[in-house]
Scaffold this motif. Structure first.
Motif, PDB file in Angstrom:
ATOM      1  N   SER A   1      -8.013  -5.793   4.653  1.00 26.67           N
ATOM      2  CA  SER A   1      -6.856  -6.693   4.605  1.00 26.67           C
ATOM      3  C   SER A   1      -6.368  -7.059   6.002  1.00 26.67           C
ATOM      4  CB  SER A   1      -5.712  -6.055   3.815  1.00 26.67           C
ATOM      5  OG  SER A   1      -6.090  -5.781   2.494  1.00 26.67           O
TER       6      SER A   1
ATOM      7  N   ASP B   1      -9.368  -1.292   4.038  1.00 26.76           N
ATOM      8  CA  ASP B   1      -9.880  -2.150   2.965  1.00 26.76           C
ATOM      9  C   ASP B   1     -10.161  -3.588   3.398  1.00 26.76           C
ATOM     10  OD1 ASP B   1      -7.445  -3.455   3.098  1.00 26.76           O
ATOM     11  OD2 ASP B   1      -6.791  -2.925   1.071  1.00 26.76           O
TER      12      ASP B   1
ATOM     13  N   ASP C   1      -4.500   2.214   5.235  1.00 22.44           N
ATOM     14  CA  ASP C   1      -5.167   1.652   4.052  1.00 22.44           C
ATOM     15  C   ASP C   1      -5.468   0.171   4.232  1.00 22.44           C
ATOM     16  OD1 ASP C   1      -5.042   4.107   2.837  1.00 22.44           O
ATOM     17  OD2 ASP C   1      -3.313   3.642   1.568  1.00 22.44           O
TER      18      ASP C   1
ATOM     19  N   LYS D   1       0.824  -1.214   0.000  1.00 20.85           N
ATOM     20  CA  LYS D   1       0.000   0.000   0.000  1.00 20.85           C
ATOM     21  C   LYS D   1       0.856   1.261   0.000  1.00 20.85           C
ATOM     22  CE  LYS D   1      -4.213  -1.785   0.350  1.00 20.85           C
ATOM     23  NZ  LYS D   1      -5.269  -1.569  -0.675  1.00 20.85           N
TER      24      LYS D   1
END
Length: 275
Positions: free
Chosen positions: A264, A262, A258, A88
């Motif tokens: 993850s 998202d 991030d 990322k």
């Protein structure tokens, strides 16, 4: 870059033609060529620097956060997380198994760019390195023999206890029982500390909750039990960089945010600790 090379080629050809006419024009164009070459080197150097692979130190004796697989590669929760964060953040990394005793020194002297090894963020450590936002909440637990009468931290006052050298378990033991307490036995890894408990060399082990829980899950016949004392504070792990490396810290914080946004992070967490 191609346009620049084409320009240099044109200058060279022009210089050859002009050399047949006037020597001064030749020297002028040669100076232009040299200037163009210098400018191109300045333009290219930052591009190469940006592509440098950053080294990540991790002590692979702390399952499930980091351990070595059959190929001697670092794997585990921290390994998966830093790979996702790096992706990322747009940086390239290489995980290197590094003994705990050398992790922070390697970060400070430039041998490592990043450290991720279930490192608890503490005021003392923040004075010598910078941390990202927390990525994991933890606490200490006590491990004793299943038949042990020990029921709380205070019961260890006159007992021999094992910790991993320099970890939060070591810090907690010193805080409660004194820095010079000879009953605090230090080992290079939490696994060695637990082996010492198994052999009867110590009465208890103090270690991070997820790590000792993972050990008991994978060693169901160990004969150990866990004690959760209310005096243990919550701890938070962070990714460390050299003190003052604000640019890298910002990239890692952005990548971590991030990864959490998202989904993850949740997938990686579930992989190692369940839902």
């Amino acid at each position: 870059m191609q346009l620049l090379l084409a320009r240099i080629d044109a200058i060279c050809q022009q210089s050859i033609l002009l050399s047949l006419v006037h020597k001064e024009d030749l020297m002028k164009n040669l100076r232009q060529l040299v200037a163009a070459l210098i400018a191109s080197s300045v333009m290219v150097m930052p591009a190469f620097a940006a592509e440098r692979v950053l080294t990540v130190g991790s002590d692979a004796t702390f399952a499930p956060f980091e351990t070595l697989n059959k190929k001697q590669e670092v794997e585990g929760f921290d390994a998966d997380l830093i790979q996702a964060v790096a992706s990322k953040a747009g940086i390239q990394i290489k995980l290197i198994n590094t003994p705990w005793e050398g992790l922070f020194a390697g970060l400070n002297n430039g041998e490592r760019d990043i450290v991720i090894a279930a490192v608890t963020i503490t005021p003392e450590r923040q004075r010598s390195m910078d941390f990202t936002a927390p990525y994991f909440e933890a606490k200490q637990l006590i491990v004793v023999s299943a038949k042990s009468p020990i029921a709380k931290l205070a019961d260890l006052k006159t007992k021999k206890m094992a910790v991993q050298n320099g970890t939060t378990g070591d810090i907690v033991a010193q805080k409660h029982f004194g820095k010079g307490n000879t009953n605090i036995r230090r080992y290079e890894s939490i696994v060695l500390a637990l082996q010492e408990l198994k052999s009867g060399g110590v009465d208890a082990v103090i270690g991070d909750n997820s790590v000792v829980k993972n050990y008991l899950i994978n060693n169901p016949n160990s004969g150990f039990k866990l004690i959760d004392d209310t005096s243990f504070d919550k701890e938070f792990y962070g990714i460390a960089v050299k003190k003052g490396n604000a640019a890298l810290l910002a990239k890692l914080n952005k990548g971590l945010a991030d990864v959490k946004a998202d989904g993850s992070y949740q997938k990686i967490y579930a992989k190692y600790f369940g839902k």
